[in-house]
Design an enzyme around this catalytic site. Structure first.
Site, mmCIF file in Angstrom:
data_model
loop_
_atom_site.group_PDB
_atom_site.id
_atom_site.type_symbol
_atom_site.label_atom_id
_atom_site.label_comp_id
_atom_site.label_asym_id
_atom_site.label_seq_id
_atom_site.Cartn_x
_atom_site.Cartn_y
_atom_site.Cartn_z
ATOM 1 N N HIS A 124 14.404 -56.156 -29.945
ATOM 2 C CA HIS A 124 13.120 -56.080 -29.256
ATOM 3 C C HIS A 124 12.182 -57.136 -29.823
ATOM 4 O O HIS A 124 12.032 -58.207 -29.253
ATOM 5 C CB HIS A 124 12.546 -54.659 -29.388
ATOM 6 N N CYS A 143 9.646 -49.634 -35.459
ATOM 7 C CA CYS A 143 8.489 -50.305 -34.848
ATOM 8 C C CYS A 143 8.184 -49.760 -33.463
ATOM 9 O O CYS A 143 7.073 -49.355 -33.180
ATOM 10 C CB CYS A 143 8.729 -51.804 -34.769
ATOM 11 N N HIS A 144 9.181 -49.797 -32.585
ATOM 12 C CA HIS A 144 8.909 -49.376 -31.218
ATOM 13 C C HIS A 144 9.948 -48.399 -30.699
ATOM 14 O O HIS A 144 10.094 -48.212 -29.496
ATOM 15 C CB HIS A 144 8.794 -50.603 -30.306
ATOM 16 N N GLY A 145 10.709 -47.824 -31.632
ATOM 17 C CA GLY A 145 11.562 -46.694 -31.274
ATOM 18 C C GLY A 145 12.878 -46.982 -30.577
ATOM 19 O O GLY A 145 13.344 -46.143 -29.810
ATOM 20 N N TYR B 296 -2.185 -55.832 -28.113
ATOM 21 C CA TYR B 296 -0.962 -55.228 -28.644
ATOM 22 C C TYR B 296 -0.622 -53.973 -27.833
ATOM 23 O O TYR B 296 0.544 -53.724 -27.514
ATOM 24 C CB TYR B 296 -1.173 -54.890 -30.119
#
Lengths: 179, 425
Positions: A124, A143-145, B296
């Site tokens: 990612h 971080c983003h799963g 973000y």
């Protein structure tokens, strides 16, 4: 000068265009070193391959080594982990790849299924996933799963691709050369 | 608006200089006799405050560069060396680090001022575009600067941001390697970021000169959003009126600045950045500095990698075309009853996105059964609103809204006597 026709290119027009073109080529040639200096230099490329001893890794454990500044996960997979990776319906995966395509043959010519070697960087946005976490017993990126399985294949989350398998080969039964 | 020059050299030397390089004339016409609308409020002092911020960052930055070492081995230690050993190093670094945050607070107020009073509308489109360009350069500079201390957030922030470029089709991989100068963020990356961090503020200074130039061609906008008609009645000279007002605003701003530097120097930072960068271990929760959080949040709101990157950059790029999206002839939100309300909704949406950017994406906000409404859901709604505000509301509001009557002149809008006269006539 006065008798030249506007619609008919003259020698002078030709010279203008030719001079301009040469100047453009010259400028581009002068800019290229300024751009290319930012690419990996000789000292970085010299570290492009490295050998690692894997003989001491017990079954069911994993080590992390550093290659090209990146973490590489070398996992000694158990029978259950291999079975888990092979039992998945490949066509149901986001980035379909059978487990056989993610391991390589050893010196004897047989697939070394117990060894999984992947770049430990989430596809990612580049974080390092945590090992033996997540619902597929592989990797979980904090971080983003994103969740990866025991073959390092993406199963869930925003990452688009499986963990990269670096170019490597078996030098002997217990040594691999990455890069 | 600049009009005829009113400069008269006072003595023999200035007459001699004026014939050869009329620099005193330029200063006088731009910052002394320059006519400013007489109805400017305190939201107009942020241009001066921003100039101050840029100067502070450049001065402290040049001094810090004398002690900082841009290698992965020594960067973190050299920052600690600045904090502990260098005379007043702690002060210089805290001013520089908090100065970045102050710079962004000021620029956001300045930009929202522009949105509220329609400062981007004709004939000030180029002025606005130059401002957006400065904002972009500021974000790049802040990003490069944040990487330099080589803490965990520095390293992983740099990794995530440079990986965004990897999402670009075909050239992404090569571009990323080119940015890194290697196969991951490392020594070459840190060194070039330091070089660029030193360069960019001077690019900003250059664009600021163009920004001020464009401002002085069209003249300043004002809260009433109408043009100067009679310079004698509608304007006052820049000095002393605007200079003193700017100076007062600056003093108030400096108090806030000093509070952060002396009483809460790490309040706006991330504690993880006091851990040295470790390429083999990602911190559990990566967040950028507060001023980048809304973008973000937009990045994370999109389930697709390339789509997220496109929307994130699109959120900034859309500002460039704003002057042509807004169809209303009336500049100031004072006279736009509908737009005024949506302005505040937009401001709330931006703050909401900032909140989402700082939270774990799967944090549940409203529990429903097993799951619920999480941070990602909220960021998706706010992202849709952000873009709808520009792409739908700006064009449509201008067409359906019935603006209030505009004042006759700037003078009439602020002088009670003239207003009454007008009312009775």
């Amino acid at each position: 000068m006065a008798e030249t026709h506007a619609d008919e290119p003259t020698r002078r027009d030709f010279l203008y265009v030719a001079t301009g073109s040469l100047a453009a080529v010259g400028a581009a040639a002068a800019i290229w070193p300024l751009i290319d200096q930012m690419n990996p230099d000789a000292s970085v490329l010299a570290l492009a391959s490295a050998e690692f001893d894997i003989g001491a890794i017990p079954v069911g454990q994993e080590i992390t080594v550093k290659w090209r500044g990146k973490p590489i996960f070398i996992r000694h997979r158990s029978e259950e982990e291999i079975a888990e990776a092979e039992s998945v319906d490949v066509s149901s995966l986001p980035d379909p790849q059978p487990d056989d395509a993610r391991v390589i043959a050893g010196p004897g010519g047989e697939l070394e299924k117990q060894w999984l070697v992947v770049v430990g960087i989430c596809t990612h946005l580049g974080c390092v996933p945590l090992s033996y976490r997540g619902e597929y017993d592989g990797y979980f990126c904090p971080c983003h799963g994103s969740v990866y399985d025991t073959s390092g294949r993406i199963r869930k989350g925003p990452a688009p691709l499986n963990l990269e398998v670096p170019p490597y080969e078996f030098v002997s039964d217990t040594r691999i050369k990455i890069g | 608006m600049s009009g005829e020059s009113t400069y008269t050299p006072g003595n023999g030397f200035s007459r001699w200089l004026d014939d050869r390089l009329p620099v005193m004339r330029l200063v006088n016409d731009s910052f002394v006799d320059y006519p400013t609308p007489r109805n400017l409020n305190y939201w107009w002092t942020f241009g001066g405050i921003l100039t101050f911020c840029l100067a502070v960052q450049i001065v402290t930055g040049i001094v810090l560069a004398m002690h900082y070492i841009p290698t992965t081995e020594l960067a973190f230690a050299s920052v600690e060396h600045i904090m502990r050993d260098v005379n007043y190093g702690w002060l210089l670094r805290y001013v520089h680090a908090n100065g970045a945050s102050m710079f962004f607070i000021a620029v956001y107020i300045h930009m929202f001022r522009g949105l509220y009073y329609g400062s981007y509308k004709a004939p000030r489109e180029v002025l606005w575009i130059l401002g957006v360009l400065i904002y972009l350069l500021m974000m790049a500079t802040a990003f490069f600067g944040y990487v330099l201390p080589w803490g965990q957030m520095s390293f992983w922030g740099a990794t995530v941001i440079t990986n965004l470029f990897g999402a670009i089709p075909f050239v992404g991989e090569a571009l990323r390697t080119w940015l890194w100068g290697g196969f991951a963020v490392g020594d070459p990356t840190l060194n070039r970021f330091f070089s660029l961090h030193y360069l960019f503020p001077f690019l900003i200074a250059g664009v600021v000169i163009l920004h001020v130039w464009a401002l002085h061609v069209s003249g300043q906008g004002n809260p009433a959003g109408i043009e100067v008609k009679d310079p004698k009645k509608d304007t006052v000279p820049f000095t002393p009126y605007a200079t003193i007002k700017d100076a007062f605003g600056l003093v108030i701003f400096a108090i806030l600045f000093a509070y952060f530097v002396f009483y809460n120097p790490n309040g706006l930072g991330e504690p993880d950045n006091y851990i040295e960068a470790n390429p083999l271990s990602t911190p559990a929760h990566i967040v950028p500095e507060w001023y980048l959080l809304p973008f973000y949040a937009i990045l994370r709101a999109v389930p697709d990698k390339l789509g997220g990157v496109v929307l994130m950059f699109g959120a900034i790029a859309i500002l460039f075309v704003l002057p042509w999206l807004d169809t209303s002839k009336v500049r100031s939100a004072r006279f736009r009853p509908l737009y005024k309300q949506f302005f505040w909704i937009f401001a709330a949406a931006c703050i909401g996105l900032g909140y989402c950017g700082g939270q774990q994406p799967d944090k549940i906000l409203i529990h429903v059964g097993d799951g619920g409404f999480d941070v990602t859901d909220l960021s998706r709604i706010l992202t849709v609103y952000y873009f709808a505000h520009f792409l739908i509301l700006f064009p449509v509001l201008g067409l359906i809204e019935k603006p209030k009557p505009l004042p006759e002149s700037i003078a009439a809008s602020v002088l009670p006597g003239t207003r009454q006269e007008k009312a009775t006539s």
